[in-house]
Scaffold this motif. Structure first.
Motif, PDB file in Angstrom:
ATOM      1  N   TRP A  97     -10.625  25.442 -36.695  1.00 23.64           N
ATOM      2  CA  TRP A  97     -11.082  26.812 -37.055  1.00 23.64           C
ATOM      3  C   TRP A  97     -12.410  27.109 -37.897  1.00 23.64           C
ATOM      4  O   TRP A  97     -13.351  27.984 -37.437  1.00 23.64           O
ATOM      5  N   LEU A  98     -12.712  25.942 -38.628  1.00 27.01           N
ATOM      6  CA  LEU A  98     -14.118  25.901 -39.283  1.00 27.01           C
ATOM      7  C   LEU A  98     -15.056  25.429 -38.410  1.00 27.01           C
ATOM      8  O   LEU A  98     -16.126  26.309 -38.505  1.00 27.01           O
ATOM      9  N   THR A  99     -14.927  24.664 -37.583  1.00 19.73           N
ATOM     10  CA  THR A  99     -15.903  24.421 -36.287  1.00 19.73           C
ATOM     11  C   THR A  99     -16.127  25.776 -35.474  1.00 19.73           C
ATOM     12  O   THR A  99     -17.330  26.050 -35.125  1.00 19.73           O
ATOM     13  N   GLU A 100     -15.432  26.441 -35.161  1.00 20.18           N
ATOM     14  CA  GLU A 100     -15.396  27.830 -34.503  1.00 20.18           C
ATOM     15  C   GLU A 100     -16.228  28.682 -34.995  1.00 20.18           C
ATOM     16  O   GLU A 100     -17.093  29.451 -34.618  1.00 20.18           O
ATOM     17  N   ARG A 101     -16.132  28.745 -36.351  1.00 20.50           N
ATOM     18  CA  ARG A 101     -16.736  29.858 -37.192  1.00 20.50           C
ATOM     19  C   ARG A 101     -18.073  29.295 -37.499  1.00 20.50           C
ATOM     20  O   ARG A 101     -19.118  30.174 -37.397  1.00 20.50           O
ATOM     21  N   ILE A 102     -18.350  27.781 -37.630  1.00 16.25           N
ATOM     22  CA  ILE A 102     -19.843  27.466 -37.683  1.00 16.25           C
ATOM     23  C   ILE A 102     -20.584  27.756 -36.570  1.00 16.25           C
ATOM     24  O   ILE A 102     -21.673  28.109 -36.443  1.00 16.25           O
ATOM     25  N   ASN A 103     -19.758  27.398 -35.437  1.00  8.81           N
ATOM     26  CA  ASN A 103     -20.621  27.712 -33.888  1.00  8.81           C
ATOM     27  C   ASN A 103     -20.677  29.262 -33.767  1.00  8.81           C
ATOM     28  O   ASN A 103     -21.968  29.639 -33.066  1.00  8.81           O
ATOM     29  N   ASN A 104     -19.943  30.031 -34.245  1.00  4.67           N
ATOM     30  CA  ASN A 104     -20.080  31.660 -34.230  1.00  4.67           C
ATOM     31  C   ASN A 104     -21.379  31.855 -34.912  1.00  4.67           C
ATOM     32  O   ASN A 104     -22.279  32.774 -34.375  1.00  4.67           O
ATOM     33  N   VAL A 105     -21.504  31.376 -36.070  1.00  4.24           N
ATOM     34  CA  VAL A 105     -22.575  31.883 -36.863  1.00  4.24           C
ATOM     35  C   VAL A 105     -23.989  31.075 -36.386  1.00  4.24           C
ATOM     36  O   VAL A 105     -24.845  31.982 -36.386  1.00  4.24           O
ATOM     37  N   GLY A 153     -32.143  25.209 -44.668  1.00  7.18           N
ATOM     38  CA  GLY A 153     -32.395  25.622 -43.538  1.00  7.18           C
ATOM     39  C   GLY A 153     -31.084  25.484 -42.726  1.00  7.18           C
ATOM     40  O   GLY A 153     -31.250  25.517 -41.306  1.00  7.18           O
ATOM     41  N   GLU A 154     -29.865  25.141 -43.127  1.00  4.41           N
ATOM     42  CA  GLU A 154     -28.629  24.975 -42.574  1.00  4.41           C
ATOM     43  C   GLU A 154     -27.711  25.774 -42.875  1.00  4.41           C
ATOM     44  O   GLU A 154     -27.747  26.765 -43.918  1.00  4.41           O
ATOM     45  N   ILE A 155     -26.587  26.039 -42.311  1.00  8.69           N
ATOM     46  CA  ILE A 155     -25.438  26.775 -42.692  1.00  8.69           C
ATOM     47  C   ILE A 155     -24.743  26.357 -43.870  1.00  8.69           C
ATOM     48  O   ILE A 155     -24.584  25.098 -44.252  1.00  8.69           O
ATOM     49  N   TYR A 156     -24.617  27.471 -44.543  1.00  9.40           N
ATOM     50  CA  TYR A 156     -24.000  27.141 -46.126  1.00  9.40           C
ATOM     51  C   TYR A 156     -22.622  27.644 -45.950  1.00  9.40           C
ATOM     52  O   TYR A 156     -22.202  28.944 -45.500  1.00  9.40           O
ATOM     53  N   ILE A 157     -21.493  27.082 -46.502  1.00 10.34           N
ATOM     54  CA  ILE A 157     -20.067  27.583 -46.503  1.00 10.34           C
ATOM     55  C   ILE A 157     -19.723  27.721 -48.131  1.00 10.34           C
ATOM     56  O   ILE A 157     -19.742  26.848 -48.767  1.00 10.34           O
ATOM     57  N   GLU A 158     -19.556  28.999 -48.339  1.00 12.23           N
ATOM     58  CA  GLU A 158     -19.293  29.270 -49.980  1.00 12.23           C
ATOM     59  C   GLU A 158     -17.669  29.138 -49.895  1.00 12.23           C
ATOM     60  O   GLU A 158     -16.997  29.903 -49.243  1.00 12.23           O
ATOM     61  N   ASN A 159     -17.379  28.115 -50.374  1.00  9.65           N
ATOM     62  CA  ASN A 159     -15.673  27.464 -50.426  1.00  9.65           C
ATOM     63  C   ASN A 159     -15.007  28.363 -51.400  1.00  9.65           C
ATOM     64  O   ASN A 159     -14.934  27.985 -52.625  1.00  9.65           O
ATOM     65  N   ALA A 160     -14.303  29.319 -50.869  1.00 10.56           N
ATOM     66  CA  ALA A 160     -13.372  30.088 -51.630  1.00 10.56           C
ATOM     67  C   ALA A 160     -13.893  30.537 -52.888  1.00 10.56           C
ATOM     68  O   ALA A 160     -13.955  30.041 -53.972  1.00 10.56           O
ATOM     69  N   TYR A 161     -14.259  31.784 -52.882  1.00  2.00           N
ATOM     70  CA  TYR A 161     -14.868  32.437 -54.016  1.00  2.00           C
ATOM     71  C   TYR A 161     -14.009  33.939 -54.231  1.00  2.00           C
ATOM     72  O   TYR A 161     -13.587  34.483 -53.033  1.00  2.00           O
ATOM     73  N   LEU A 162     -14.435  34.467 -55.057  1.00  2.00           N
ATOM     74  CA  LEU A 162     -13.751  35.890 -55.529  1.00  2.00           C
ATOM     75  C   LEU A 162     -15.077  37.010 -54.957  1.00  2.00           C
ATOM     76  O   LEU A 162     -16.042  37.063 -55.701  1.00  2.00           O
TER      77      LEU A 162
END
Length: 583
Positions: A74-82, A164-173
């Motif tokens: 799922w994470l890979t799919e989201r990264i690819n979509n982005v 310059g890369e994708i960043y994932i904000e790991n679970a925040y409010l």
């Protein structure tokens, strides 16, 4: 070993059990059933528990691996979509038109928002897609209210622009929804800047609601019952999704349990112990390096083992019911088996009191039946011995009741024949000077002997043999011409057994008792007759001695009378002589 076990168990038994054979048997059987039943049940329980734990471990591990793979995919799919969105030329051009505020900016914005709305509908997982400038101003968003507003310039903006890369904000409010969210941000390059290839227009952000997307995905893979749950935690052990029994725990609750500690350290494995709520659990945990998350699948042991324990309880109930039925059947069988023993005890008590006619009805040939037969034989033997002793006493009483030889012989023979059931009897006294046996007493009530002999020579016939051998003689093959053939009103009877009993006193044979029976004579009676022969010899010797004493006394009395008469005659002669002399 058995004696030692008996010495240990016997004092533990109540007195009413120790005093009852049937209760002791039931107690031992019940103890054996309990040991066998619950021992076997314990072995089966621990074996099934081991198998059940192995099955749970395999199932949980398999599910954890599936969830780990699903999350990574799922994470890979989201990264690819982005990524695809960030390099899409149409998106890039539209954003540049919006930033430049050209005459096409409004149309470009509408077109871009429509495209993103279609994407939201197509995937159904994104909560919001927006573009934010470097300064934090949101230039375009699927949420119209957010357009033109400023958001904090945090790592969602700075990290992509720096790397310059994708960043994932790991679970925040989320600032907007105040819900646990995850954001994917990617920098948008300025394609019109030919001087600086690393120039960026801003950051494209994709925000997702975790509870609406990840939690259903994680829980769709398994049914964890009432107490089971899937937990997703951050590296600092903060739960990402809301716990089952902790409302409002998402991003607000740190799990203080061993699985959480281990998975936060990057470990994966299986664990048995206490959970965050203090209950015993079985947990499987997996670490996801890409986002530094931990997946924990847990379920309380009580619920997992409930079917097995229920089965054990049913088995215990079944064993108990079976044991009760076995004990009831055994009690019935023991009562039935011990009933003859109770009867035997009563018969033995009666025999001990002198009732030798009591007998046990033996129906079986088992050990109890054999015991009954032995008791019957014992009672019969005791009765026979008592009867023999009583008969001997009667004969002895008759022998000592008189000193008259004729009366002694006749009464003694009659008592002997009546007590020992002889039909014919005779007593011959020995005259050793003449070498003959003379008939002195005869017993044959209601009948007459054919060929009755008054005198028998010593050494002749069975009677003479008994005198010369000094031993009891028994004849069973009686010849037809025997002198003991009985003449009665119905014809003649030949005895079945003839017994010659020598009358012995010391070394002298005084005579012989001749007996004839129409029935078989037991060996015990034959042995008793030898004793009676000796007793008769003693009594006869006393009677003969008394007779001789009486004869001697009479003779002395006659001699005294003669002497007295002679004395009187002599005195008379002396007186006459004196008178003559005086005259």
């Amino acid at each position: 070993m058995l004696k030692r076990l008996k010495s240990i168990l016997t004092p533990l038994m109540p007195s009413f059990i120790r005093d009852s054979l049937r209760l002791k048997i039931l107690a031992l059987v019940m103890l054996s059933l309990l040991i066998l039943g619950f021992g076997s049940l314990s072995i089966v329980y621990y074996h099934e528990l081991k198998i059940n734990n192995e099955r749970i471990e395999n199932n949980f591990s398999l599910i954890a691996d599936i969830l780990e793979n699903d999350t990574n995919r799922w994470l890979t799919e989201r990264i690819n979509n982005v990524k695809m969105m960030s390099v899409n030329p149409q998106v890039n051009c539209a954003i540049q038109d919006i930033i430049s505020e050209s005459e096409n900016s409004v149309a470009a914005e509408i077109k871009l928002v429509n495209y993103w709305d279609q994407m939201l509908q197509q995937y159904g997982i994104y909560d919001e897609i927006y573009f934010v400038a470097e300064r934090g101003k949101i230039l375009v968003s699927t949420d119209e209210q957010r357009k033109g507003t400023f958001r904090p310039r945090d790592e969602i903006i700075t990290r992509p622009l720096e790397s310059g890369e994708i960043y994932i904000e790991n679970a925040y409010l989320s600032y907007k929804t105040q819900k646990p969210s995850i954001a994917f941000s990617v920098p948008i390059k300025d394609t019109n800047n030919s001087i600086d290839n690393e120039a960026y227009l801003g950051v494209l952000v994709f925000r997702l609601d975790i509870d609406a997307v990840l939690k259903p995905m994680l829980e769709s893979r398994m049914n964890l019952g009432r107490t089971g749950e899937v937990m997703l935690i951050k590296q600092d052990k903060t739960t990402i999704i809301e716990l089952r029994n902790q409302p409002g725990s998402a991003l607000n609750y740190k799990i203080d349990s061993e699985p959480a500690k281990r998975v936060s350290e990057g470990e994966s494995g299986i664990w048995y112990g206490k959970g965050y709520n203090g209950s015993d659990i079985i947990a499987v945990y997996r670490y996801i390096p890409k986002v530094q998350w931990g997946i924990i699948i847990r379920q309380e042991s009580a619920e997992i083992l409930a079917p097995l324990q229920k089965s054990i309880y049913y088995s215990m109930a079944l064993i108990s019911i079976t044991g009760i039925l076995i004990l009831a059947i055994l009690y019935f069988l023991i009562n039935r088996s011990l009933k003859p023993i109770t009867i035997m005890a009563g018969v033995a008590a009666d025999v001990a009191q002198g009732d030798f006619n009591k007998r046990i009805n033996v129906e079986n040939k088992d050990e109890i039946g054999q015991l009954g037969s032995i008791l019957n034989k014992m009672a019969s033997d005791l009765g026979q011995r008592f009867k023999l002793r009583s008969s001997r006493h009667q004969v002895l009483h008759t022998l000592v009741s008189t000193l008259d030889t004729k009366e002694l012989l006749n009464n003694g023979l009659q008592t002997l024949c009546q007590c020992f059931q002889f039909k014919v009897g005779a007593i011959y006294l020995a005259n050793h000077q003449e070498g003959t046996l003379l008939l002195k007493a005869l017993y044959c009530p209601g009948s007459n002997l054919i060929n009755q002999r008054e005198k028998i020579n010593i050494g002749e016939g069975l009677e003479g043999l008994a005198v010369t051998s000094r031993e009891l003689q028994v004849l069973t093959d009686v010849p037809a011409d025997t002198i003991y053939t009985v003449d009665w009103s119905g014809g003649t009877l030949i005895p079945r057994v003839i017994i010659q009993v020598p009358i012995v006193y010391g070394q002298e044979v005084l005579g012989v008792i001749s007996l004839a029976s129409l029935e078989h004579v037991p060996s015990e009676i034959i042995e008793e007759l030898g004793v009676i022969g000796t007793l008769t010899g003693i009594a006869l010797n006393h009677a003969l001695s008394y007779q001789k004493a009486c004869e001697l006394s009479n003779c002395l009395q006659e001699m005294n009378e003669q002497l007295a008469q002679q004395n009187e005659e002599l005195n008379a002669k002396v007186k006459r002589c004196r008178l003559k002399q005086k005259s």
